[in-house]
Design a protein around this motif. Structure first.
Motif, PDB file in Angstrom:
ATOM      1  N   SER A 111      -6.947   9.364   4.623  1.00 49.73           N
ATOM      2  CA  SER A 111      -7.305   7.992   4.244  1.00 49.73           C
ATOM      3  C   SER A 111      -8.819   7.817   4.053  1.00 49.73           C
ATOM      4  O   SER A 111      -9.257   7.081   3.178  1.00 49.73           O
ATOM      5  N   VAL A 112      -9.608   8.531   4.859  1.00 47.35           N
ATOM      6  CA  VAL A 112     -11.065   8.423   4.718  1.00 47.35           C
ATOM      7  C   VAL A 112     -11.496   8.960   3.350  1.00 47.35           C
ATOM      8  O   VAL A 112     -12.313   8.354   2.643  1.00 47.35           O
ATOM      9  N   PHE A 127     -12.407  -3.153  -9.270  1.00 48.99           N
ATOM     10  CA  PHE A 127     -12.262  -3.536  -7.863  1.00 48.99           C
ATOM     11  C   PHE A 127     -10.768  -3.524  -7.490  1.00 48.99           C
ATOM     12  O   PHE A 127      -9.937  -4.008  -8.251  1.00 48.99           O
ATOM     13  N   LEU A 134      -3.871  -1.587  -2.488  1.00 51.15           N
ATOM     14  CA  LEU A 134      -4.293  -0.581  -1.507  1.00 51.15           C
ATOM     15  C   LEU A 134      -3.086  -0.010  -0.769  1.00 51.15           C
ATOM     16  O   LEU A 134      -2.910  -0.195   0.428  1.00 51.15           O
ATOM     17  N   LEU A 135      -2.254   0.647  -1.515  1.00 52.47           N
ATOM     18  CA  LEU A 135      -1.055   1.267  -0.946  1.00 52.47           C
ATOM     19  C   LEU A 135      -1.163   2.773  -1.145  1.00 52.47           C
ATOM     20  O   LEU A 135      -1.676   3.228  -2.176  1.00 52.47           O
ATOM     21  N   MET A 184     -12.073   6.017  -3.739  1.00 57.66           N
ATOM     22  CA  MET A 184     -11.988   4.648  -4.248  1.00 57.66           C
ATOM     23  C   MET A 184     -13.402   4.103  -4.548  1.00 57.66           C
ATOM     24  O   MET A 184     -13.629   3.478  -5.577  1.00 57.66           O
ATOM     25  N   VAL A 185     -14.326   4.370  -3.636  1.00 61.83           N
ATOM     26  CA  VAL A 185     -15.705   3.897  -3.821  1.00 61.83           C
ATOM     27  C   VAL A 185     -16.308   4.537  -5.082  1.00 61.83           C
ATOM     28  O   VAL A 185     -16.937   3.865  -5.900  1.00 61.83           O
ATOM     29  N   GLU A 219     -14.769   2.839  -8.098  1.00 59.52           N
ATOM     30  CA  GLU A 219     -15.295   1.480  -8.307  1.00 59.52           C
ATOM     31  C   GLU A 219     -16.689   1.527  -8.946  1.00 59.52           C
ATOM     32  O   GLU A 219     -17.014   0.710  -9.800  1.00 59.52           O
ATOM     33  N   LEU A 274      -9.642   9.168   0.696  1.00 59.51           N
ATOM     34  CA  LEU A 274      -9.138   8.284  -0.358  1.00 59.51           C
ATOM     35  C   LEU A 274     -10.060   7.077  -0.553  1.00 59.51           C
ATOM     36  O   LEU A 274     -10.314   6.666  -1.687  1.00 59.51           O
ATOM     37  N   VAL A 275     -10.561   6.539   0.552  1.00 62.77           N
ATOM     38  CA  VAL A 275     -11.483   5.402   0.431  1.00 62.77           C
ATOM     39  C   VAL A 275     -12.777   5.863  -0.237  1.00 62.77           C
ATOM     40  O   VAL A 275     -13.349   5.171  -1.075  1.00 62.77           O
ATOM     41  N   ASN A 276     -13.201   7.072   0.139  1.00 65.91           N
ATOM     42  CA  ASN A 276     -14.383   7.651  -0.487  1.00 65.91           C
ATOM     43  C   ASN A 276     -14.175   7.768  -1.999  1.00 65.91           C
ATOM     44  O   ASN A 276     -15.049   7.394  -2.787  1.00 65.91           O
TER      45      ASN A 276
END
Lengths: 90, 309
Positions: free
Chosen positions: A44-45, A61, A67-68, A51-52, A55, A47-49
């Protein structure tokens, strides 16, 4: 034609970002649109990275609804959502 | 339809379904206990969190013993031998619930060899050293070798297990359900939001002691805790005695769960400096308001339900 080029560009961007996040350069060649990202160690970390990065690159955005985990399962799925966002300007 | 809400309650619901209404069992699951660990992680499990409250509620609702067979005075191996003996003589209407560590279970690829998490499954039978397992939470059914179960059982730092016989279950009576609802449906108080706000305040006011990189671990279990909020939907359906879901209420609950999920992602972003702590705070406030609306709606339905009895 424009959409296809855009999709190729998005997939290449995602492959580069993922192989860089996982510090595995060989993935640039090995990843396909259907590779399950959880199976190659994307947590998950990361994936957020990712995502950033998305973006920033595409000026989009993610809404709460998007956010699934399934929306980040494969490059194909992530690319499809980016494409939709870029097309609709959100 | 069973959903991912709470692994123990999902196992019990599986055993009750379809003959007995399992929905009252989820009363209060929205307030599921959590603990703040020494390093600040808000965790859904710890040695001090037991499922005694659910066992008591189950027995009160269904007038059937939920036998806690795991003996904390025995060591892991002795408890495993006990489990093995029980599975050898399990009867058709009996369900053996056991807590395992997901770290050792191959079918749950997200945790396998990555994350230690205690998790309840149902063991149905044993044949040739292979155990038939049902995991209602992850909608998985299959056979696991005894060695895999043994590792997941014996290496689990915690330990719990229940035996349920579904032969003579009663229907939950209205007074018991009503009483539990009164106790658990409390407006104006939200322990999870309260804890989350206090935590954000610590990160804001004591940045040296609470560096942002710790946000990832601190809120790593928020998504699991948020799934408990889906229990509001089950109780709503139970109170309105409806088989067709009210889309408005359902969307409010879905939005709350997704909102908490987004909070988890936002916390990771904040740890990287890509989101601000103020945004996390605002999100917590927004989620608090959303949950208050859900409670108010459920409270109103509860009043109508009581009047109709």
């Amino acid at each position: 034609m424009e959409t296809v080029q855009s999709e190729q560009h998005i997939h290449l961007f995602l492959k580069k970002a993922i192989s860089s996040l996982l510090e595995r350069p060989e993935l640039l060649e090995e990843l396909t649109a259907d590779t399950q990202l959880s199976e190659i160690g994307m947590d998950s970390v990361m994936l957020v990275n990712l995502m950033v990065h998305i973006e920033q690159e595409y000026q989009v955005f993610y809404e709460d609804d998007e956010l699934l985990e399934e929306n980040f399962a494969t490059i194909g799925k992530i690319g499809q959502i980016i494409n939709d966002k870029v097309s609709s300007g959100v | 339809m069973l959903r991912q809400i709470h692994c123990l309650l999902d196992c019990l619901a599986y055993a009750l379904h379809p003959g007995t209404d399992y929905r009252p069992l989820f009363i209060g699951a929205w307030n599921t206990p959590f603990e703040v660990e020494e390093d600040g992680r808000i965790s859904y499990f710890s040695a001090s969190i037991t499922n005694e409250v659910y066992r008591t509620m189950f027995e009160q609702f269904y007038r059937q013993q939920l036998h806690a067979w795991y003996d904390h005075r025995l060591n892991k191996q002795q408890n495993f031998e006990r489990l093995r003996r029980m599975i050898m003589r399990i009867q058709p209407n009996q369900y053996l619930l056991v807590q395992l560590d997901l770290f050792y279970l191959k079918y749950e690829t997200r945790c396998y060899r990555k994350i230690h998490q205690p998790h309840f499954v149902i063991i149905l039978e044993e044949q040739d050293q292979h155990w038939s397992v049902v995991d209602p939470y992850f909608s998985w059914e299959g056979r696991l070798h005894e060695e895999e179960i043994s590792s997941a059982f014996c290496e689990n730092p915690l330990g719990e297990g229940f035996l349920l016989d579904t032969t003579n279950l009663s229907r939950p009576d209205i007074h018991s359900v009503s009483s539990y609802l009164e106790q658990e449906l409390v407006q104006g108080h939200n322990s999870l939001v309260q804890e989350v706000k206090e935590t954000i305040r610590k990160f804001t006011d004591h940045a040296a002691e609470f560096p942002k990189k710790r946000l990832v671990r601190t809120f790593s279990q928020i998504g699991i805790l948020a799934k408990r909020k889906l229990s509001y939907q089950l109780l709503y359906d139970y109170l309105v005695a409806s088989t067709s879901p009210d889309n408005d209420f359902a969307s409010k609950v879905e939005s709350l769960v997704k909102g908490w999920n987004a909070f988890g992602y936002m916390a990771i972003k904040a740890s990287m400096g890509a989101a601000k702590l103020e945004q996390l705070w605002d999100k917590a406030v927004q989620l608090e308001q959303q949950e208050e609306e859900i409670k108010a709606c459920l409270r109103s339905v509860q009043r109508q339900w009581k009047e109709a009895q």
